[in-house]
Design a protein around this motif. Structure first.
Motif, PDB file in Angstrom:
ATOM      1  N   PRO A 157       0.817  -1.207   0.000  1.00  0.00           N
ATOM      2  CA  PRO A 157       0.000   0.000   0.000  1.00  0.00           C
ATOM      3  C   PRO A 157       0.854   1.261   0.000  1.00  0.00           C
ATOM      4  CG  PRO A 157      -0.860  -1.585   1.569  1.00  0.00           C
ATOM      5  CD  PRO A 157       0.459  -2.126   1.084  1.00  0.00           C
ATOM      6  N   ALA A 158       0.393   2.277  -0.716  1.00  0.00           N
ATOM      7  CA  ALA A 158       1.135   3.536  -0.785  1.00  0.00           C
ATOM      8  C   ALA A 158       1.249   4.154   0.600  1.00  0.00           C
ATOM      9  CB  ALA A 158       0.428   4.505  -1.729  1.00  0.00           C
ATOM     10  N   GLU A 159       2.433   4.682   0.901  1.00  0.00           N
ATOM     11  CA  GLU A 159       2.677   5.302   2.199  1.00  0.00           C
ATOM     12  C   GLU A 159       2.561   6.817   2.047  1.00  0.00           C
ATOM     13  OE1 GLU A 159       5.700   2.719   4.636  1.00  0.00           O
ATOM     14  OE2 GLU A 159       6.476   2.976   2.618  1.00  0.00           O
ATOM     15  N   VAL A 160       1.629   7.383   2.778  1.00  0.00           N
ATOM     16  CA  VAL A 160       1.348   8.811   2.594  1.00  0.00           C
ATOM     17  C   VAL A 160       1.614   9.638   3.846  1.00  0.00           C
ATOM     18  CG1 VAL A 160      -0.361   8.348   0.818  1.00  0.00           C
ATOM     19  CG2 VAL A 160      -1.097   8.461   3.187  1.00  0.00           C
ATOM     20  N   ILE A 161       2.063   8.998   4.925  1.00  0.00           N
ATOM     21  CA  ILE A 161       2.309   9.723   6.165  1.00  0.00           C
ATOM     22  C   ILE A 161       3.685  10.383   6.088  1.00  0.00           C
ATOM     23  CG2 ILE A 161       2.523   9.513   8.675  1.00  0.00           C
ATOM     24  CD1 ILE A 161       0.816   6.980   8.469  1.00  0.00           C
ATOM     25  N   PRO A 162       3.771  11.677   6.367  1.00  0.00           N
ATOM     26  CA  PRO A 162       5.086  12.338   6.335  1.00  0.00           C
ATOM     27  C   PRO A 162       6.056  11.698   7.321  1.00  0.00           C
ATOM     28  CG  PRO A 162       3.310  13.948   6.470  1.00  0.00           C
ATOM     29  CD  PRO A 162       2.689  12.607   6.713  1.00  0.00           C
ATOM     30  N   ARG A 163       7.292  11.525   6.896  1.00  0.00           N
ATOM     31  CA  ARG A 163       8.311  10.984   7.783  1.00  0.00           C
ATOM     32  C   ARG A 163       9.669  11.529   7.375  1.00  0.00           C
ATOM     33  NH1 ARG A 163      10.819   7.105   4.592  1.00  0.00           N
ATOM     34  NH2 ARG A 163       9.512   5.975   3.111  1.00  0.00           N
ATOM     35  N   PRO A 164      10.615  11.594   8.321  1.00  0.00           N
ATOM     36  CA  PRO A 164      11.962  12.061   7.977  1.00  0.00           C
ATOM     37  C   PRO A 164      12.589  11.158   6.928  1.00  0.00           C
ATOM     38  CG  PRO A 164      11.649  11.977  10.360  1.00  0.00           C
ATOM     39  CD  PRO A 164      10.464  11.295   9.743  1.00  0.00           C
ATOM     40  N   GLU A 165      13.418  11.724   6.086  1.00  0.00           N
ATOM     41  CA  GLU A 165      14.053  10.956   5.024  1.00  0.00           C
ATOM     42  C   GLU A 165      14.855   9.790   5.611  1.00  0.00           C
ATOM     43  OE1 GLU A 165      17.037  11.646   1.189  1.00  0.00           O
ATOM     44  OE2 GLU A 165      16.414  13.330   2.437  1.00  0.00           O
ATOM     45  N   GLY A 166      14.632   8.606   5.072  1.00  0.00           N
ATOM     46  CA  GLY A 166      15.354   7.429   5.522  1.00  0.00           C
ATOM     47  C   GLY A 166      14.741   6.730   6.717  1.00  0.00           C
ATOM     48  N   ASP A 167      13.697   7.319   7.323  1.00  0.00           N
ATOM     49  CA  ASP A 167      13.062   6.729   8.500  1.00  0.00           C
ATOM     50  C   ASP A 167      11.757   6.078   8.069  1.00  0.00           C
ATOM     51  OD1 ASP A 167      12.127   5.978  10.942  1.00  0.00           O
ATOM     52  OD2 ASP A 167      11.929   7.999  11.762  1.00  0.00           O
ATOM     53  N   ASP A 171       5.857   6.506  13.506  1.00  0.00           N
ATOM     54  CA  ASP A 171       5.480   6.648  14.911  1.00  0.00           C
ATOM     55  C   ASP A 171       5.440   5.243  15.516  1.00  0.00           C
ATOM     56  OD1 ASP A 171       4.329   7.002  17.367  1.00  0.00           O
ATOM     57  OD2 ASP A 171       2.688   8.276  16.666  1.00  0.00           O
ATOM     58  N   PRO A 172       6.451   4.871  16.297  1.00  0.00           N
ATOM     59  CA  PRO A 172       6.486   3.511  16.858  1.00  0.00           C
ATOM     60  C   PRO A 172       5.238   3.136  17.649  1.00  0.00           C
ATOM     61  CG  PRO A 172       8.599   4.601  17.171  1.00  0.00           C
ATOM     62  CD  PRO A 172       7.648   5.651  16.654  1.00  0.00           C
ATOM     63  N   ARG A 189       0.439  -1.962  11.452  1.00  0.00           N
ATOM     64  CA  ARG A 189       0.374  -0.532  11.746  1.00  0.00           C
ATOM     65  C   ARG A 189      -1.056  -0.053  11.541  1.00  0.00           C
ATOM     66  NH1 ARG A 189       3.767   1.780   7.855  1.00  0.00           N
ATOM     67  NH2 ARG A 189       2.009   2.242   6.493  1.00  0.00           N
ATOM     68  N   VAL A 190      -1.622   0.569  12.567  1.00  0.00           N
ATOM     69  CA  VAL A 190      -2.971   1.128  12.486  1.00  0.00           C
ATOM     70  C   VAL A 190      -2.896   2.599  12.870  1.00  0.00           C
ATOM     71  CG1 VAL A 190      -5.350   1.003  13.321  1.00  0.00           C
ATOM     72  CG2 VAL A 190      -4.002  -1.099  13.087  1.00  0.00           C
ATOM     73  N   VAL A 191      -3.371   3.456  11.981  1.00  0.00           N
ATOM     74  CA  VAL A 191      -3.390   4.896  12.233  1.00  0.00           C
ATOM     75  C   VAL A 191      -4.838   5.362  12.178  1.00  0.00           C
ATOM     76  CG1 VAL A 191      -2.638   7.160  11.416  1.00  0.00           C
ATOM     77  CG2 VAL A 191      -1.098   5.198  11.255  1.00  0.00           C
ATOM     78  N   THR A 192      -5.252   6.107  13.186  1.00  0.00           N
ATOM     79  CA  THR A 192      -6.613   6.631  13.226  1.00  0.00           C
ATOM     80  C   THR A 192      -6.563   8.144  13.151  1.00  0.00           C
ATOM     81  OG1 THR A 192      -7.377   4.769  14.569  1.00  0.00           O
ATOM     82  CG2 THR A 192      -8.772   6.733  14.528  1.00  0.00           C
ATOM     83  N   VAL A 193      -7.082   8.685  12.045  1.00  0.00           N
ATOM     84  CA  VAL A 193      -7.243  10.134  11.931  1.00  0.00           C
ATOM     85  C   VAL A 193      -8.741  10.396  11.930  1.00  0.00           C
ATOM     86  CG1 VAL A 193      -6.717  12.190  10.571  1.00  0.00           C
ATOM     87  CG2 VAL A 193      -5.081  10.304  10.652  1.00  0.00           C
ATOM     88  N   ASN A 194      -9.379  10.310  10.767  1.00  0.00           N
ATOM     89  CA  ASN A 194     -10.842  10.371  10.731  1.00  0.00           C
ATOM     90  C   ASN A 194     -11.448   8.989  10.927  1.00  0.00           C
ATOM     91  OD1 ASN A 194     -10.854  13.175  10.149  1.00  0.00           O
ATOM     92  ND2 ASN A 194     -10.405  12.722   8.005  1.00  0.00           N
ATOM     93  N   ARG A 195     -10.698   7.982  10.515  1.00  0.00           N
ATOM     94  CA  ARG A 195     -11.159   6.603  10.649  1.00  0.00           C
ATOM     95  C   ARG A 195      -9.934   5.715  10.748  1.00  0.00           C
ATOM     96  NH1 ARG A 195     -13.318   5.553   4.414  1.00  0.00           N
ATOM     97  NH2 ARG A 195     -11.277   5.653   3.405  1.00  0.00           N
ATOM     98  N   LEU A 200      -0.368  -1.299   7.181  1.00  0.00           N
ATOM     99  CA  LEU A 200       0.589  -2.358   6.869  1.00  0.00           C
ATOM    100  C   LEU A 200       0.367  -3.529   7.810  1.00  0.00           C
ATOM    101  CD1 LEU A 200       3.224  -3.214   5.332  1.00  0.00           C
ATOM    102  CD2 LEU A 200       4.503  -2.173   7.209  1.00  0.00           C
ATOM    103  N   VAL A 201       0.348  -4.727   7.269  1.00  0.00           N
ATOM    104  CA  VAL A 201       0.446  -5.949   8.061  1.00  0.00           C
ATOM    105  C   VAL A 201       1.395  -6.864   7.301  1.00  0.00           C
ATOM    106  CG1 VAL A 201      -1.680  -6.878   7.012  1.00  0.00           C
ATOM    107  CG2 VAL A 201      -0.777  -7.888   9.127  1.00  0.00           C
TER     108      VAL A 201
END
Length: 263
Positions: A157-167, A171-172, A189-195, A200-201
């Protein structure tokens, strides 16, 4: 900053395309904004563009101005059901690079059938926020390397969360992991913003087909269910049949598809 306008000759009130800021363009008709264009770098370094315009001619003029000033390759993402927007990018020379299905995933264990699912006897599920960061980064790196030499990370899946280059660990605290006594074997990895979104699994290649991915899903979805969420969402690349089978096997339903286009 280039603010030199381009006239389109669409009508008596010619539309002007103006670069108003770094990687931002406006289409103006009699000083009224009738379209906007934007470009931004994704976490993987690729440059993505977007255009919001009412009329095809305005879209085409914005695309022409943007493409003339931006370096290739350029990417964009569209809802496959949006035929007009897809056609606009096609006119601008973009082609389909990948297709992702968006699934809605139930969280109720009585619906998913994951109520009694446990990890293998030698594996422990460590909840989100409790993982050892160094071991988490090690399993993430190992899995990425394994995927890259097989199907390629672009199949994930496309990764769209901003992160430092190379990291690659944004968010652990968002990761739950499957742990052996000396190392981690898989992660979710589960991220909840609006839903809630399952971003990633994944499980190490040598540990697959042991039920670890299902155990990670059982844990994550059960946690969401107890928190009051009836459903989560995830994206699966159309070629990833194993992931599709995993999610469809717990009652997930494909709701839409997104196209990633490239020029």
């Amino acid at each position: 900053m280039n603010t030199k306008p381009c006239t389109s000759g669409l009508s008596e009130n010619a539309v002007m395309i103006t670069r108003v800021a770094d990687r931002q363009w406006h289409a103006l008709d009699d000083d009224v904004v009738v379209g906007r264009g934007h470009a931004e770098h994704r976490p993987d370094g690729r440059l993505f563009v977007s255009i919001d315009a009412w009329h095809d001619a305005t879209f085409d003029r914005l695309a022409e101005a943007m493409l003339a000033q931006l370096p290739a390759p350029l990417y964009t993402v569209v809802d496959e059901a949006d035929v007009e927007l897809t056609a606009g990018w096609r006119r601008a020379g973009f082609r389909i690079r990948r297709r992702e299905w968006e699934y809605v995933v139930p969280t109720d264990p009585r619906v998913t059938g994951l109520e009694a699912v446990l990890p293998p006897s030698d594996v422990t599920i460590v909840p989100a926020g409790q993982a050892d960061e160094s071991l988490l980064r090690a399993v993430d790196r190992a899995i990425r390397d394994e995927v890259e030499v097989s199907v390629g990370w672009q199949s994930m899946p496309a990764e769209v969360i901003p992160r430092p280059e190379g990291d690659t660990i944004v968010d652990p605290s968002k990761y739950a992991v499957a742990a052996a006594p000396d190392r981690y074997l898989g992660l979710i990895r589960v991220v909840t913003v609006n839903r809630p979104r399952i971003g990633l699994v994944a499980v190490r290649a040598g540990e697959q087909r042991r039920g670890i991915a299902r155990a990670l899903l059982a844990h994550a979805l059960g946690t969401l269910h107890r928190s009051g969420f009836a459903a989560a969402w995830t994206e699966v690349h159309e070629s990833n049949q194993a992931a599709s089978a995993l999610f469809e096997g717990i009652g997930a339903r494909p709701m839409s598809s997104n196209l990633e286009l490239v020029r």
